[in-house]
Structure formats: structure tokens, C-alpha cells
Write an enzyme that holds these catalytic residues in place. Structure first.
Site, PDB file in Angstrom:
ATOM      1  N   HIS A  19       0.920  -1.246  -0.133  1.00 26.22           N
ATOM      2  CA  HIS A  19       0.009  -0.100   0.121  1.00 26.22           C
ATOM      3  C   HIS A  19       0.774   1.373   0.181  1.00 26.22           C
ATOM      4  CE1 HIS A  19      -3.303   2.805   1.229  1.00 26.22           C
ATOM      5  NE2 HIS A  19      -4.006   1.999   0.665  1.00 26.22           N
ATOM      6  N   ASP A  38      -7.905  -5.626   0.442  1.00 21.22           N
ATOM      7  CA  ASP A  38      -8.479  -6.258  -0.828  1.00 21.22           C
ATOM      8  C   ASP A  38      -7.965  -7.844  -0.903  1.00 21.22           C
ATOM      9  OD1 ASP A  38      -9.833  -4.202  -2.263  1.00 21.22           O
ATOM     10  OD2 ASP A  38      -8.045  -3.588  -2.999  1.00 21.22           O
TER      11      ASP A  38
HETATM   12  N1  CMC Z   1       4.078  -7.340  -5.024  1.00 19.40           N
HETATM   13  C1  CMC Z   1       5.563  -7.382  -5.125  1.00 19.40           C
HETATM   14  N2  CMC Z   1       6.256  -6.331  -5.305  1.00 19.40           N
HETATM   15  C2  CMC Z   1       5.778  -5.247  -4.535  1.00 19.40           C
HETATM   16  C3  CMC Z   1       4.237  -5.059  -4.524  1.00 19.40           C
HETATM   17  C4  CMC Z   1       3.671  -6.165  -4.763  1.00 19.40           C
HETATM   18  N3  CMC Z   1       2.083  -6.306  -4.215  1.00 19.40           N
HETATM   19  N4  CMC Z   1       3.920  -3.924  -4.117  1.00 19.40           N
HETATM   20  C5  CMC Z   1       5.081  -3.101  -3.978  1.00 19.40           C
HETATM   21  N5  CMC Z   1       6.083  -4.105  -4.510  1.00 19.40           N
HETATM   22  C6  CMC Z   1       7.471  -3.535  -4.309  1.00 19.40           C
HETATM   23  C7  CMC Z   1       7.778  -2.868  -5.657  1.00 19.40           C
HETATM   24  O1  CMC Z   1       8.232  -3.459  -6.766  1.00 19.40           O
HETATM   25  C8  CMC Z   1       8.768  -1.914  -5.369  1.00 19.40           C
HETATM   26  O2  CMC Z   1      10.141  -2.762  -5.225  1.00 19.40           O
HETATM   27  P1  CMC Z   1      11.504  -1.680  -5.608  1.00 19.40           P
HETATM   28  O3  CMC Z   1      11.531  -0.811  -4.453  1.00 19.40           O
HETATM   29  O4  CMC Z   1      12.450  -2.936  -5.617  1.00 19.40           O
HETATM   30  O5  CMC Z   1      11.334  -1.241  -6.934  1.00 19.40           O
HETATM   31  C9  CMC Z   1       8.450  -1.696  -3.923  1.00 19.40           C
HETATM   32  O6  CMC Z   1       7.628  -2.635  -3.224  1.00 19.40           O
HETATM   33  C10 CMC Z   1       7.793  -0.295  -3.562  1.00 19.40           C
HETATM   34  O7  CMC Z   1       6.514  -0.363  -4.411  1.00 19.40           O
HETATM   35  P2  CMC Z   1       5.800   0.756  -5.248  1.00 19.40           P
HETATM   36  O8  CMC Z   1       5.117   0.331  -6.463  1.00 19.40           O
HETATM   37  O9  CMC Z   1       6.756   1.902  -5.546  1.00 19.40           O
HETATM   38  O10 CMC Z   1       4.790   1.286  -4.225  1.00 19.40           O
HETATM   39  P3  CMC Z   1       3.600   2.239  -4.349  1.00 19.40           P
HETATM   40  O11 CMC Z   1       3.280   2.841  -3.129  1.00 19.40           O
HETATM   41  O12 CMC Z   1       3.765   3.142  -5.779  1.00 19.40           O
HETATM   42  O13 CMC Z   1       2.388   1.244  -4.943  1.00 19.40           O
HETATM   43  C11 CMC Z   1       0.672  -0.187  -4.669  1.00 19.40           C
HETATM   44  C12 CMC Z   1       1.353   0.985  -3.876  1.00 19.40           C
HETATM   45  C13 CMC Z   1      -0.623  -0.426  -3.710  1.00 19.40           C
HETATM   46  C14 CMC Z   1       0.172   0.449  -5.818  1.00 19.40           C
HETATM   47  C15 CMC Z   1       1.199  -1.473  -4.929  1.00 19.40           C
HETATM   48  O14 CMC Z   1       1.922  -2.024  -3.383  1.00 19.40           O
HETATM   49  C16 CMC Z   1       0.647  -2.565  -5.702  1.00 19.40           C
HETATM   50  O15 CMC Z   1       1.054  -2.646  -6.993  1.00 19.40           O
HETATM   51  N6  CMC Z   1       0.080  -3.552  -4.866  1.00 19.40           N
HETATM   52  C17 CMC Z   1      -0.547  -4.747  -5.643  1.00 19.40           C
HETATM   53  C18 CMC Z   1      -1.840  -3.958  -5.903  1.00 19.40           C
HETATM   54  C19 CMC Z   1      -3.084  -3.983  -4.719  1.00 19.40           C
HETATM   55  O16 CMC Z   1      -2.929  -4.728  -4.048  1.00 19.40           O
HETATM   56  N7  CMC Z   1      -3.712  -2.634  -4.689  1.00 19.40           N
HETATM   57  C20 CMC Z   1      -4.575  -2.260  -3.616  1.00 19.40           C
HETATM   58  C21 CMC Z   1      -4.188  -1.205  -2.792  1.00 19.40           C
HETATM   59  S1  CMC Z   1      -5.412  -1.102  -1.321  1.00 19.40           S
HETATM   60  C22 CMC Z   1      -6.794  -0.741  -1.999  1.00 19.40           C
HETATM   61  C23 CMC Z   1      -7.089   0.609  -2.630  1.00 19.40           C
HETATM   62  O17 CMC Z   1      -6.672   1.630  -1.756  1.00 19.40           O
HETATM   63  O18 CMC Z   1      -7.175   0.817  -3.667  1.00 19.40           O
END
Ligand code: CMC
Length: 432
Positions: free
Chosen positions: A308, A366
Site C-alpha cells: 500500500h 483487498d
Molecule cells: N508485490 C510485489 N512487490 C511489490 C508489491 C507487490 N504487491 N507492491 C510493491 N512492491 C515492491 C515494488 O516492486 C517496489 O520494489 P522496488 O523498491 O524494488 O522497486 C516496492 O515494493 C515499492 O513499490 P511501489 O510500487 O513503489 O509502491 P507504491 O506505493 O507506488 O504502490 C501499490 C502501492 C498498492 C500500487 C502496490 O503495492 C501494488 O501494486 N500492490 C498490488 C495492488 C494492490 O493490492 N492494490 C490495492 C491497494 S489497497 C486498496 C486501495 O486503496 O485501492
């Protein structure tokens, strides 16, 4: 509130500027950079708004490190346990919990707006049967401004109020009808003697040929799902609603924009994507393969339902959702549901894995909501529409707050331009 005793100093090439500091009720201090461009001729660069507060708000507070979520100061766990969705709607919209008379009046007002204008049916019938219900919802909610002209003047507080009630009341009917249309069943009209969640379940699952009795455990679980999703401060869809609203667009158009944004798999679409992932994994034995893929930088696969932007600890909503999943599956006698087994094992392995620990990737809301919804009989395509129904009150509360906020202007970010500098047009025959 501006803290007169504190300032931040920005120094660029030997010249310094003092920037005011603002203190929140709780949470990190904020540097007020509104005058920065005018005075120092620089922009700040923050794609994804990771360090930027786009507004001041009194509605929802999240402490991502502590895994805390408050609606108007009340912890989400207490509201999920002791309150119910319509009371939470009142809280989010008006700032405090209602007394008994206020609650009764509010519930009456919402209940009496649940029917749709009869002509809206023809709108549904224009969509292909196999359309995703989110596509139908974006269209039908956007079209509400074509039906309810008497609540589109954003400068009239009474019209704003009517629009808010209409959307909270009608979104469940729209979502249920999007579903009914997609499976070729007749639309089921709302019933005023049922509570909000029960009414929604009935509109989704009843058929005219037989009586439908709402199971109170399922209705309570649905109410909880709605409560847990009701607001989440300045997330992508809420920021979309605020940005759309900042131009003076009517509230129905703004909420349609919010629904469109929510659809994405990184946001509200994650519950559908999570369940599809659990199905793809299929059995506990295949989990290590998927954990390996999630950690592989060259593989776009991510563990859906994990991670998240704000929570760097357990999502407090996921804890409540997990408990609800146990209750619902127990009631339905499907505790041994293979998807739940995969989910529980996946959670256990991920929480012990150094990759997930180091990056602070915990299960989010989720991760469990899809399992509950599937057990209730919803197809995966309905998961995100249910999120949209639940988040409508948050969008509309944030939209109302923005309209009343004298500091708000049309949202208009700037950019770091990295394209070609000025160049002269060349005739086509002169180009290589
Ligand atoms: N699986 C594997 N690696 C992950 C994941 C994951 N679900 N989420 C983040 N990472 C890694 C990512 O690859 C990155 O690694 P590095 O630093 O080596 O590049 C690091 O963790 C930070 O990730 P980020 O994408 O920079 O973080 P963000 O804050 O931009 O993304 C997120 C947050 C929710 C979009 C992401 O964690 C994700 O895509 N999760 C899966 C989708 C999901 O479950 N979304 C629902 C969110 S809760 C409901 C809502 O509020 O809508």
C-alpha cells in the site's frame, strides 16, 4: 494551521526563501509552498504526490506506520464493530456521529431516494450484456446529471445536499442493476423496509419468482465491507473526484470520474485481480513459484492484495476483513474453501519472507474482501462496483469539503518539461 514560530528555509545557489510551516492535528508537518513559484521561480517535482498534501481535510486520518485509520477521529475497528454503514455515512458527511433523531431522519432520507428515474432503465439497456459492470456504472452515474438537473448547481448548499443523498442512495441500485443486466435477469426494485446492505443484497440476488430472505450474517458482512471502504483520505479516486470538482463540474460527473479511476488494478480493481490471482495459483504447492515471480524485477507480476502507498504496516481494514471472512465462510460451511487455504498460506509465507518484510508489504483490504464476496455469490466483476458503492460517501464528503474550502482553486499541476526545445516547422519533403 500556520505555525508562526516555525519556517522551512530553501536555499538555491546562495539565495534563500522562508516557507511557512503548517501543523496538522496529528501527523507530519507540512511546508506551505504555494508562493514558491511566484517568489523563487521554481517548481517542486513529485510524481504520484508521494510527499505532497493536495488539500487540508478534516475527514479521514491514516497513520501508515502504525496501521491506523480514523474517520473523523474514530478508529475504523470501533466503527466496524459497533457502528453501521449509514451511521458512518452521516459521520463522514457531517463531521460527527448522529443522535437518535438525526440518524432516523438521515436513514429515512437515504431510503426514500433509492429508486432510479424509470427512464434510466433505457440507459442500461443500451449497453452490451457482456459489458463490465464498472463500465456500465461509469456511464450511468455520469448520466445522472442528465436526470437530476435540480441538484447540479454546486453553489447552492441545498442542491449539494440533495446530490449527496441521491448518490449514496442510488449507487447500490445502479450497481445491482448493472449486475442484473449482465446476467439477463429482471431489475429488482429497492425496498424501503430493508437496511442499506440487505437492500443491496436483495437487489443483486432476488428474482421475481420467489421470496428472497436476507441472511443477517451476510448482511452484516456486507455492511462491514461498506464501512471499511467508505473513505481513505486522498487516494487516487478521491483525488480524481476533487480534481474534477475543482473546475466546478457537477457532483455526478465528478463521482463518475472517481469510479473510472477506481477501476484500475492498482486501486479498486485489486480485489478482482487478487481473487483471479488466487485462482491462478490454485493450490498451496504452487505458492513458492508465485512468491518467486513477485520478487523478480524482470517479471511484471505483483502479489495482488499486498502493499500500500500509505500503510507500511498491517492495513487495519485487512484485520477486520480477515475476521469477517472467517465468519462468513464458517456460516456458509466453506471454511475449507481452497482459495481461502491458498490466501492464508500466501499471507503466512509473505509475512515471513525477507523481500516483503524489508519493503513493508503487508496484506491490504483487498486481500480478504474478494474471498468474502465470492462466498456470498458475487462474480469477480462485481467486486470493484461494490467498492464504488461503498466509497461514494467518501468521494461526496471530500467533494463537499472542497467546495466549501476557500483555499481551493482549480487543480492545475505544473511539470518538469523534458521535451524538445523550440524548433521550426519543416515542410514534409525537407524531413529525413
Ligand atoms: N508485490 C510485489 N512487490 C511489490 C508489491 C507487490 N504487491 N507492491 C510493491 N512492491 C515492491 C515494488 O516492486 C517496489 O520494489 P522496488 O523498491 O524494488 O522497486 C516496492 O515494493 C515499492 O513499490 P511501489 O510500487 O513503489 O509502491 P507504491 O506505493 O507506488 O504502490 C501499490 C502501492 C498498492 C500500487 C502496490 O503495492 C501494488 O501494486 N500492490 C498490488 C495492488 C494492490 O493490492 N492494490 C490495492 C491497494 S489497497 C486498496 C486501495 O486503496 O485501492
Amino acid at each position: 494551521m500556520v505555525d508562526k514560530n516555525r519556517k522551512a528555509t530553501l536555499t538555491i545557489d546562495g539565495r534563500s526563501w522562508d516557507l511557512p510551516m503548517r501543523s496538522p492535528t496529528v501527523g507530519p508537518d507540512v511546508i506551505d509552498i504555494r508562493k514558491l513559484y511566484g517568489e523563487a521561480d521554481v517548481f517542486t517535482y513529485d510524481p504520484g504526490f508521494t510527499s505532497t498534501a493536495s488539500c487540508a481535510s478534516t475527514i479521514t486520518y491514516i497513520d501508515g506506520d502504525a496501521g491506523e485509520l480514523l474517520y473523523r477521529g474514530y478508529p475504523i475497528e470501533q466503527l466496524a464493530e459497533r457502528s453501521h454503514f449509514l451511521e458512518v455515512c452521516f459521520l463522514l458527511l457531517y463531521g460527527d456521529l448522529p443522535n437518535a433523531a438525526q440518524l432516523e431522519d438521515f436513514e429515512n432520507r437515504v431510503t426514500r431516494h433509492t429508486m432510479l428515474h424509470e427512464q434510466i432503465q433505457y440507459f442500461f439497456r443500451g449497453f452490451r450484456r457482456d459489458a463490465h459492470p464498472m463500465a456500465t456504472m461509469v456511464g450511468v452515474v455520469g448520466a445522472m446529471s442528465a436526470f437530476y438537473h435540480d441538484s447540479t448547481d454546486i453553489n447552492d448548499p441545498w442542491q449539494r445536499e440533495v446530490a449527496a443523498i441521491r448518490m449514496i442512495a442510488k449507487l447500490p441500485t445502479i450497481a445491482a442493476w448493472a449486475y442484473k443486466y449482465s446476467i439477463g435477469q429482471p431489475f429488482v426494485y429497492p425496498r424501503n423496509d430493508l437496511d442499506y446492505a440487505s437492500n443491496f443484497l436483495r437487489m443483486c440476488f432476488a428474482v421475481p419468482t420467489e421470496e428472497y430472505e436476507v441472511n443477517p450474517v451476510l448482511s452484516r458482512a456486507m455492511d462491514r465491507i461498506m464501512t471499511l471502504h467508505a473513505d481513505h483520505e486522498q487516494n487516487a479516486s478521491t483525488s480524481t473526484v476533487r480534481l474534477a470538482g475543482s473546475s466546478g463540474a457537477n457532483p455526478f460527473a465528478c463521482v463518475a470520474a472517481g469510479i473510472a479511476c477506481l477501476w484500475g488494478p492498482a486501486h479498486g480493481g485489486a480485489n478482482q485481480a487478487c481473487l483471479e490471482m488466487l485462482r491462478e495459483i490454485g493450490s498451496v504447492g504452487r505458492i513458492p513459484e508465485f512468491i518467486r515471480r513477485a520478487k523478480d524485477k524482470d517479471d511484471p507480476f505483483r502479489l495482488m492484495g499486498f502493499g500500500h502507498r500509505v500503510y507500511k504496516n498491517f492495513d487495519p481494514r485487512a484485520k477486520v476483513m480477515k475476521q469477517s471472512a472467517d465468519e462468513v465462510l464458517g456460516l456458509l460451511g466453506v471454511e475449507n474453501n481452497p482459495l481461502l487455504q491458498v490466501a492464508k498460506e500466501l499471507e503466512r509465507i509473505a509475512l515471513e519472507d525477507a523481500y516483503f518484510i524489508d519493503k513493508k508489504l503487508y496484506p491490504n483490504v483487498d486481500f480478504y474482501s474478494g474471498i468474502i464476496l465470492e462466498a456470498m455469490g458475487f462474480p469477480t466483476a462485481m467486486f470493484t462496483p461494490i467498492f464504488a458503492v461503498s466509497r461514494t460517501v467518501g468521494w461526496i464528503s471530500q467533494w463537499k469539503e472542497m467546495i466549501a474550502d476557500k483555499d481551493q482553486k482549480i487543480g492545475r499541476p505544473r511539470q518538469l518539461y523534458v521535451g524538445a526545445p523550440r524548433r521550426d516547422y519543416r515542410e514534409v519533403e525537407d524531413r529525413s
